[in-house]
Design an enzyme around this catalytic site. Structure first.
Site, PDB file in Angstrom:
ATOM      1  N   ASN A   1     -49.818 -19.841  -4.887  1.00 31.45           N
ATOM      2  CA  ASN A   1     -49.747 -21.197  -4.345  1.00 31.45           C
ATOM      3  C   ASN A   1     -49.195 -21.218  -2.921  1.00 31.45           C
ATOM      4  O   ASN A   1     -49.958 -21.284  -1.960  1.00 31.45           O
ATOM      5  CB  ASN A   1     -48.910 -22.078  -5.277  1.00 31.45           C
ATOM      6  CG  ASN A   1     -48.986 -23.554  -4.919  1.00 31.45           C
ATOM      7  OD1 ASN A   1     -49.488 -23.921  -3.861  1.00 31.45           O
ATOM      8  ND2 ASN A   1     -48.508 -24.411  -5.791  1.00 31.45           N
ATOM      9  N   ASP A   2     -47.875 -21.124  -2.796  1.00 25.43           N
ATOM     10  CA  ASP A   2     -47.255 -21.299  -1.480  1.00 25.43           C
ATOM     11  C   ASP A   2     -47.814 -20.344  -0.419  1.00 25.43           C
ATOM     12  O   ASP A   2     -47.933 -20.702   0.750  1.00 25.43           O
ATOM     13  CB  ASP A   2     -45.736 -21.111  -1.582  1.00 25.43           C
ATOM     14  CG  ASP A   2     -45.080 -22.228  -2.381  1.00 25.43           C
ATOM     15  OD1 ASP A   2     -45.666 -23.331  -2.439  1.00 25.43           O
ATOM     16  OD2 ASP A   2     -44.000 -21.998  -2.959  1.00 25.43           O
ATOM     17  N   VAL A   3     -48.181 -19.123  -0.837  1.00 23.21           N
ATOM     18  CA  VAL A   3     -48.639 -18.140   0.155  1.00 23.21           C
ATOM     19  C   VAL A   3     -50.033 -18.452   0.683  1.00 23.21           C
ATOM     20  O   VAL A   3     -50.551 -17.741   1.528  1.00 23.21           O
ATOM     21  CB  VAL A   3     -48.623 -16.696  -0.411  1.00 23.21           C
ATOM     22  CG1 VAL A   3     -47.210 -16.278  -0.775  1.00 23.21           C
ATOM     23  CG2 VAL A   3     -49.555 -16.553  -1.607  1.00 23.21           C
TER      24      VAL A   3
END
Lengths: 99, 470
Positions: free
Chosen positions: B396-398
């Protein structure tokens, strides 16, 4: 430990940190986990200190602490190397068969 | 009886030189997957030499305890290494770190207790005893908590204790005071014990507030500590072998820690004391309001399979979700099928994907994915714009483009994988829940992004069966 002995030990320490830094900087990310578990096994080197304590310190307390330290360090060494080997066995290139 | 390496045999010291060379060569061989396995064995040989020559040193007069310890430890270590699931590798590494740290602390403690009996402890020794016991103890409990979090025994969510910074400061002052007392008078055995107890508590308190996605940093740091504790113990018993090997590990762990924090664009202090992702859920930022207005496009496996079926170039982007769903074998099968259809398949690995450095690489290696298909961020990021489809599996965040563009985002500046630049992206995800950083992901709202909701493993399986229909 005399000041001379301390300085020699410090020199060894500083140089070893340098060697470690230069050696490890170029390990590719693919191998970061094996690097960690393999170097973790190396930190089990304290097994040498544990053997010295268990084998030479007088008194029951020394012996008990020694045997505990030997066991803990041996878990670290044996488990660390075996698990690293197990992981590295799985790494293979696309043009070679699985080892 | 006095113990000091000044009485170690010359033969033993010579063996230590050989062992050091083997350790360093072993680490050098870890630079390439082709030589890595041999390197690990070389390093193990070095360890064996160091142990054998220490045991036969004339200083060692009592063997029964050593043998008991060696047998018990070797059995536990061997069984653990054989039985452990490869997916449980992060917690395995964590707990081994802890044992190493504990052994260092115990050796240093035993040394000062025995020297007190003979009445000759010098200042240098007591300083290094303090260091070794402090680092070793907090490595032990820190590793145990990390193990518990990774194993799911301890809450993986960051646990924030009220006034924790105040408590931490008090404890650190307390342990340093005890260390000071011990250095002043090495005979104060209660100060040694009090110091160890406080350090054990500090180890718990440092790791408990750290969330799952920050685990790569914590594990790398604990790895470093276990080495530094061994090096400090080397000063205590004046043993060059411990100093050399411990320093190598200390340096290695610190480098990994730095690589991990850089990949998150955060400082070590921020990871350890920031409580990232919990306190900052102000939600006021509303990054890229325009992008977020667009509803996400949810597709079923059939639609996604059609897109994949006609792709010439596919990049998989694995994240921790892949490990949780245990979907690595299914992903490999899907990749094989795409290759049979003539597509080029690669994997883009973010440095902090997963729970330890290199987690995704080990996971995919287990599923028989060749390592030359796994590409680092720098290696592959420019290729996304030439890729037909990027398949995000549990990351997700990456992949959040806000890290590049939105200055107000908490993850701004973090290096990300350019999934948004691929012609299309398929995101496999359980739900719309935000990632660890608590930030909405703009990628999910983009025009060329399809969301395939569900368990990653089930989703990949249905993709596989739909592909067969094509």
């Amino acid at each position: 430990m005399s000041i001379e002995e301390l300085l020699i030990a410090l020199a060894v320490f500083v140089l070893a940190i340098f060697v470690g830094y230069l050696t490890i900087t170029r390990v590719p990310p693919t191998l970061h986990t094996p690097l960690m578990s393999g170097s973790n096994a190396i930190s089990g080197i304290v097994i040498v200190g544990a053997i010295i304590v268990a084998g030479s310190v007088g008194g029951l307390l020394g012996a008990i602490l020694g045997v505990v330290a030997v066991a803990l360090a041996t878990i670290n060494v044996v488990g660390g190397y075996l698990v690293t080997d197990r992981m590295l066995r799985m790494f293979h290139r696309s043009d070679e068969e699985r080892r | 009886m006095e113990i000091s390496s000044t009485t170690l045999d010359n033969l033993t010291l010579g063996a230590y030189i050989v062992a050091s060379v083997l350790f360093i060569t072993g680490l050098l061989w870890l630079r390439s997957p082709e030589t890595a396995r041999a390197g690990n064995r070389l390093s193990a040989l070095g360890m064996l030499i160091a142990v054998v020559f220490t045991v036969i040193d004339r200083d060692i007069v009592r063997y029964e305890w050593i043998i008991v310890g060696l047998i018990v430890g070797a059995l536990i270590g061997a069984i653990a290494a054989r039985q452990v699931q490869l997916t449980a590798m992060p917690q395995m590494v964590a707990i081994f770190n802890g044992f190493g740290g504990a052994a260092s602390a115990v050796v240093a403690g035993a040394q000062i207790l025995s020297q007190n009996d003979t009445g000759d402890v010098d200042r240098v020794v007591s300083v290094t005893v303090a260091l070794s016991v402090l680092i070793g103890s907090l490595t032990l409990t820190g590793s145990l908590i990390a193990f518990g979090k990774l194993q799911g025994i301890v809450a993986t969510q960051p646990v924030l204790i009220p006034l924790r910074h105040v408590v931490n400061v008090i404890l650190v002052i307390g342990s340093l005071t005890m260390a000071g007392l011990l250095i002043f008078d090495p005979n104060l055995e209660w100060a040694l014990i009090a110091m160890a107890v406080i350090a054990l508590v500090v180890g718990v308190l440092i790791v408990v507030p750290i969330g799952g996605a920050d685990m790569p940093v914590v594990i790398a740091l604990l790895n470093s500590y276990s080495g530094l504790a061994a090096a400090a113990t080397g000063f205590v018993i004046d043993n060059p072998m411990l100093i050399i090997a411990g320093s190598l590990v200390g340096a290695s762990g610190l480098i990994l820690t730095r690589i991990m924090t850089r990949a998150m664009n955060r400082s070590l202090g921020n990871v350890m004391f920031g409580g990232f992702g919990v306190a900052d859920s102000t939600g006021g930022a509303a990054p890229g309001a325009n992008a977020m207005d667009r509803p996400v496009r949810s597709v079923n496996a059939a639609e996604a399979a059609i897109l994949l079926g006609y792709a010439d170039s596919v990049i998989f982007v694995p994240g921790y979700g892949l490990a949780v769903a245990q979907a690595q074998h299914q992903v490999r099968d899907l990749a094989d099928m795409l290759k049979e259809r003539g597509a080029e398949v690669r994997y883009a690995i973010h440095p902090v994907a997963g729970r330890m450095p290199g987690h995704m690489n080990v996971l995919l290696a287990e599923a028989d994915v060749p390592y030359d298909e796994l590409k680092d961020l720098d290696e592959i990021n420019d290729d996304f714009r030439r890729a037909d489809v990027a398949v995000v599996v549990g990351a997700n965040d990456v992949t959040n483009p806000a890290a590049r563009t939105d200055r107000s985002s908490p993850i701004y500046g973090m290096p990300i994988l350019n999934v948004d630049q691929a012609r299309s992206a398929i995101v496999l995800k359980r739900s719309m829940a935000s990632g660890f950083a608590g930030v909405e992901n703009e990628l999910f709202h983009m025009e060329n992004t399809m969301m395939l909701f569900g368990d990653a493993r089930a989703s990949v399986e249905s993709l596989l069966s739909e592909m067969k229909e094509l």
